[in-house]
Design an enzyme around this catalytic site. Structure first.
Site, mmCIF file in Angstrom:
data_model
loop_
_atom_site.group_PDB
_atom_site.id
_atom_site.type_symbol
_atom_site.label_atom_id
_atom_site.label_comp_id
_atom_site.label_asym_id
_atom_site.label_seq_id
_atom_site.Cartn_x
_atom_site.Cartn_y
_atom_site.Cartn_z
ATOM 1 N N LYS A 62 0.867 -1.185 0.000
ATOM 2 C CA LYS A 62 0.000 0.000 0.000
ATOM 3 C C LYS A 62 0.895 1.223 0.000
ATOM 4 O O LYS A 62 2.033 1.167 0.471
ATOM 5 C CB LYS A 62 -0.861 0.008 1.270
ATOM 6 N N ASP A 87 -7.224 4.304 -4.212
ATOM 7 C CA ASP A 87 -7.850 4.182 -2.881
ATOM 8 C C ASP A 87 -8.438 5.568 -2.609
ATOM 9 O O ASP A 87 -8.701 6.300 -3.586
ATOM 10 C CB ASP A 87 -6.800 3.755 -1.825
#
Ligand code: NDP
Ligand code: 2IT
Length: 449
Positions: free
Chosen positions: A122, A162
């Protein structure tokens, strides 16, 4: 296990969200370690909680007035035991190393559940895209990629979107990667259709959430049809959660953003959702404007002092939190139970606090944890990578039916893993155990690296 947890806490005491995510997994995989002494001998918990690599970098950029800003960039490459690192990028002022590490850690287990070969990672930045012009966002994305490109690649690490990173940002990021590397590859997912994106990727997370909710309901001989649902957020995940609920005959009565929420008792139907998409994706407006268009709906301003979010106190059958982490606290969970909610299916990552999860468990709610319930997004990202590798595109029906099949398989995997360890119906335990076992076995196969 307490010793391992306290060592993690002592090393990074300020990383609250990361510790929260680790603690939840550790508590539920305890019986797996008890059954497999080899796991303890090989220190798998210590290894799986330490990122393989963390990249932290300066992102300088210039605003439209000529003022220089310095944002902070992150990429946490958590685990590559079962495939290249894979996971989104978040641009939001609340981003810290703790937030990115918790998301990367969750991603490892989520990706493991998808049945595809993807490790976990991430990244993101504390850059706030809100109120910034397209030019400012482009310059920021270019500066961000000027460093990130060294660390990613189609067989190494494949970022996606995201919070705060959607089609526009993926476009700017891809353009800069292509220029710097002089190669057109599937290095990012969530691309536009015209240049390598997959059909259904924009829809995939939200659709997957509702497919997962349907699986949980089907398991107890029920369905989404006729159900009233509380949805939070109004971004990518919330929009397509709402769309699929409508398609399956349910009714969504709430949506929100960080400023407040709207309650529309008549339901947010297809037309109204079209307005929300226009408002949020094109005009980048606020959800309160919904009530100017549909005056029967009621807008309530967010009030942190209250200690709970009144969105979760409306009478309903199901709740799909699709905004951000820890958005449902213990009081919200109590309010949900009081309001008649029997199913909570998580679109956002880790939206329920540990106290809230305790309430769901005590009250016997159907609780679909984010790792399982929102895995449809990254699953279709995996399908986008497959299509890119083959240099062809599958039709909409094919991608959606694969997505549906993957969500079905995740549901079965969770049920089976929970049952194997005597925790029938506990999707949180099932998701953590199944995700964990697959990754840990791969790590052991590959030796101490
Ligand atoms: P978007 O940026 O499209 O939308 C985010 C939404 O959540 C906006 O409505 C935003 O409101 C709201 N929000 C963000 N931060 C906060 C906050 N601190 N408090 C209250 N509301 C907030 O993001 P996505 O829809 O993509 O992501 C939503 C959630 O889903 C995140 O938890 C993300 O990690 C998760 N997720 C996303 C996937 C994807 O494919 N995109 C896949 C799996 C999970 P505002 O406009 O005011 O900021
Ligand atoms: O949290 C997530 O799973 C995502 N933001 C999507 C990641 C991806 O690589 O599609």
């Amino acid at each position: 296990m307490e010793i391992i947890l306290s060592r993690i806490r002592d090393r990074d005491p300020e990383q609250k969200e990361f510790l929260q995510a680790v603690q939840e997994v550790m508590e539920t995989v305890r019986p797996v370690l008890e059954r497999n002494p080899e796991y303890r001998k090989q220190a798998v918990l210590e290894r799986i909680t330490e990122p393989e690599r963390v990249v932290l970098f300066r992102v300088p950029w210039m605003d439209d007035q000529g003022q220089v800003h310095v944002s902070r960039g992150f990429r946490v490459q958590m685990n590559s035991a079962i495939g290249p690192y894979k996971g989104g990028l978040r641009f939001h002022p609340s981003v810290t190393l703790s937030i990115i590490k918790f998301l990367a850690f969750e991603q490892v287990f989520k990706n493991s559940l998808t049945t595809l070969h993807m490790g976990g990672g991430k990244g993101g930045s504390d850059f706030n895209p809100k109120g910034r012009s397209d030019g400012e966002v482009m310059r920021f994305c270019q500066s961000f990629m000027a460093e990130l490109h060294r660390h990613i690649g189609p067989d190494t690490d494949v970022p996606a979107g995201d919070i705060g990173v959607g089609a526009r940002e993926i476009g700017y990021l891809f353009g800069m990667y292509k220029k710097l590397r002089n190669e057109f590859t599937g290095v990012l997912t969530g691309k536009s259709l015209a240049w390598g994106g997959s059909l259904i990727r924009p829809e995939a997370t939200g659709y997957g959430v509702v497919y997962f909710a349907s699986e949980m309901l089907d398991h107890v001989d029920d369905s989404i049809e006729g159900k009233t649902c509380l949805v939070s957020g109004s971004g990518n995940v919330a929009q397509y959660t709402c769309e699929k609920i409508n398609q399956l005959g349910g009714r969504v009565v709430t949506l929100s953003d960080s400023s407040g929420y709207i309650y529309d008792e008549e339901g947010i139907d297809c037309d109204k959702l079209g307005f929300v998409k226009q408002l949020k994706n094109i005009r980048r407006g606020r959800i309160r404007e919904y009530c100017e268009q549909y005056p029967n709906a009621v807008y309530t301003e967010a009030d942190a002092e209250l200690g709970y979010n009144p969105l979760w106190a409306h009478k309903a059958d199901c709740a799909m939190p699709c905004a951000t982490q820890n958005e449902i606290n213990q009081q919200d969970a109590k309010n949900l139970v009081q309001a008649g909610v029997r199913l909570v299916c998580e679109g956002a990552n880790m939206p329920s606090t540990p106290g809230a999860i305790d309430i769901f468990m005590e009250e016997g709610l159907l609780y679909g944890p984010s790792k399982a319930a929102n895995a449809g997004g990254v699953a279709v990202s995996g399908l986008e990578m497959a299509q890119n590798s083959m240099r062809l595109s599958w039709p909409r029906e094919e991608v959606e039916s694969r997505l549906k099949q993957i969500m079905h398989s995740i549901h079965t995997t969770c049920i089976d893993a929970a049952a194997e360890y005597g925790m029938d119906g506990n999707y949180m335990a099932g998701a953590n155990i199944a995700g964990f076992v697959k990754v840990v076995n791969a790590m052991l196969d590959q030796g101490l690296v």
